[in-house]
Write an enzyme that holds these catalytic residues in place. Structure first.
Site, PDB file in Angstrom:
ATOM      1  N   ASP A 444     -18.696 -18.075 -24.907  1.00 46.58           N
ATOM      2  CA  ASP A 444     -17.685 -18.647 -25.416  1.00 46.58           C
ATOM      3  C   ASP A 444     -18.221 -19.783 -26.621  1.00 46.58           C
ATOM      4  O   ASP A 444     -19.170 -20.333 -26.219  1.00 46.58           O
ATOM      5  CB  ASP A 444     -17.352 -19.477 -25.104  1.00 46.58           C
ATOM      6  N   HIS A 445     -18.394 -19.674 -28.154  1.00 48.14           N
ATOM      7  CA  HIS A 445     -18.681 -20.357 -28.924  1.00 48.14           C
ATOM      8  C   HIS A 445     -18.316 -21.502 -29.005  1.00 48.14           C
ATOM      9  O   HIS A 445     -19.209 -22.725 -28.922  1.00 48.14           O
ATOM     10  CB  HIS A 445     -18.514 -19.536 -30.151  1.00 48.14           C
ATOM     11  N   ARG A 446     -17.459 -21.886 -28.075  1.00 50.45           N
ATOM     12  CA  ARG A 446     -17.683 -23.653 -28.074  1.00 50.45           C
ATOM     13  C   ARG A 446     -18.398 -24.770 -27.179  1.00 50.45           C
ATOM     14  O   ARG A 446     -19.142 -25.717 -27.233  1.00 50.45           O
ATOM     15  CB  ARG A 446     -16.062 -23.970 -27.451  1.00 50.45           C
TER      16      ARG A 446
END
Length: 474
Positions: A444-446
């Protein structure tokens, strides 16, 4: 004689706020005597197959739902005839005991006991509506009421005759004003669901089954006839319909589909790939299999890879975290509940090993064996399917080299293990045949920056390339 009363068991919430379950099978029948906590049914939630224990000791008075029916939480599924504890208090009372020593009839002077919930092993079921002496019926007969009938005075007229119950399937016979008689057409729950899906009012369908029972064929026939009257299309013949098979989307597969869609469209996925030489890991695996310390323990490449993931997380803790949208917080876990994707006949499940970070290799191997065996048998408990912090999916067992795995909802990363294959590889500037594996990491790039994800994947690859590298990481 001991007085008895009827108690209902309503479908409980089996965990994680699930709203419905499907009745897979009944382990008891009407007339059977059951003990407290005896398994009476097998149901499938959106996550797993669960055995339901009986909250009462007594005799099965009615089964309100048929196998294959999806039931909402809180709906009655079975009624029991149990001993009335209040009878001992009123024994000998002139206005409380029936002349024949049986159950006392409820009159206007003795108001019904208010409904109350009684706790049991799997939730809250068994809501007492009112008491009365139940009518004992032979196994296989039709029950036309959902709860115990009120006591009928001796002078009351007998109920209208119904067709012989022994030849009728167990159906519900509810009183809903769907027809001029005020009585709901006779049908089974799956047939009623089919009618709802097709937009058909069962009051307009003529039943051809025993006693006027509306069958699935009756509904399908009515639907075909209606189609002929309102459209110019030709209804497919039986042979044409056999060219396709339709399976209802429900249970584990329905939950998995919804979870994957939610994950794919709510978490920005990034996937990276790394192919590594795992010859040293496969040699280690062979030595461990032959050692006395691991005698009787199942060891696979997944076992070593799972341990490597746990070690790599120590230096890369951001991959073991969760995005809390509601509180706008990043939750970093100081423990690891390691999820293992398991393909089962009912669909994909991801049970997890609680506190896997504290297990030795031997303990991890044992837990993995038990987890996969339980999952394939469809016996995974709902609690084992929740609370995961990072997952592994072993696509290599299907001969696949790499993929782009979708995150398990609520997790920051998932690792896909490819197949171990012999391939040409450069070793010390010379070409050699080595055993190689491709690793796929989605995150998850967040939560995880590209650098953090890359470092984790690099550390994981380093451990599998040379297990001795663990000494530099712990």
């Amino acid at each position: 004689m001991t007085a008895t009363m009827i108690k209902e068991f309503r479908l409980p919430d089996l965990g994680e706020g699930l709203t419905e379950s499907e009745i897979l099978s009944w382990k008891v029948a009407v007339g059977d005597t059951v003990a407290l906590n005896q398994v009476i049914a097998e149901v499938e939630t959106a996550k797993a197959v669960v055995e339901l224990p009986s909250p009462f000791a007594g005799v099965v008075a009615a089964l309100h739902e048929q196998p294959g029916t999806v039931v909402e939480v809180g709906k009655p599924i079975v009624s029991f005839e149990v001993e009335d504890a209040r009878s001992s208090e009123s024994a000998g009372s002139s206005n409380g005991a029936a002349p024949n020593g049986g159950a006392a009839s409820q009159t206007d002077e003795a108001p019904a006991t208010p409904a109350k919930r009684e706790p049991n092993l799997v939730g809250y079921g068994a809501v007492v509506e009112h008491s009365g002496r139940p009518v004992r019926r032979a196994r296989g007969t039709v029950r036309t009421d959902a709860v115990a009938p009120a006591a009928v005075p001796p002078a009351a007229a007998p109920p209208a005759a119904v067709p012989p119950a022994a030849v009728l399937p167990a159906v519900e016979h509810e009183t809903a004003a769907d027809s001029g008689t005020g009585e709901r057409p006779r049908s089974t729950p799956p047939v009623r669901k089919l009618a709802r899906d097709l937009g058909i009012d069962l009051a307009n369908v003529r039943g051809t089954g025993p006693g006027g029972l509306i069958t699935r064929e009756d509904v399908q026939s009515f639907s075909g006839a209606r189609h002929d009257d309102t459209a110019t299309d030709v209804v497919p013949s039986a042979s044409e319909r056999e060219r396709e098979t339709r399976t209802p989307i429900k249970g584990v597969r329905k939950f998995t589909a919804a979870a994957m869609v939610q994950s794919a469209f709510s978490a920005p996925h990034v996937t990276e790939f790394l192919t590594v030489d795992v010859t040293a890991t496969m040699d280690l695996l062979a030595r461990l299999k032959g050692s006395k310390a691991f005698e009787g323990v199942k060891l696979t490449p997944l076992t070593i890879a799972a341990k490597a993931v746990l070690i790599a997380l120590r230096n890369n803790p951001t991959l073991n975290s969760r995005w809390d949208e509601e509180r706008q917080e990043i939750v970093q876990f100081n423990y690891v509940n390691l999820g293992i994707a398991a393909a089962t006949p009912r669909g994909l499940t991801v049970p997890n090993i609680k506190d896997a970070h504290g297990l030795s290799l031997h303990g991890l191997a044992t837990e993995l064996s038990e987890l996969t065996a339980t999952a394939r048998a469809g016996k995974t408990a709902p609690a084992e399917l929740s609370g995961g912090t990072i997952s592994i999916t072993n696509i290599g067992v299907f001969g696949i080299d790499a993929g782009t795995p979708i995150l398990n909802p609520g997790e920051a990363a998932i690792v896909a293990l490819g197949a171990v294959r012999k391939a040409p590889w450069v070793v010390n500037d010379e070409l050699a045949v080595r055993q190689v594996m491709s690793l796929s990491l989605s995150f998850d790039h967040r939560l995880v920056d590209g650098e953090q994800g890359s470092r984790f994947l690099s550390d994981l690859g380093a451990i599998l390339t040379d297990p001795a590298m663990v000494m530099t990481m712990v």
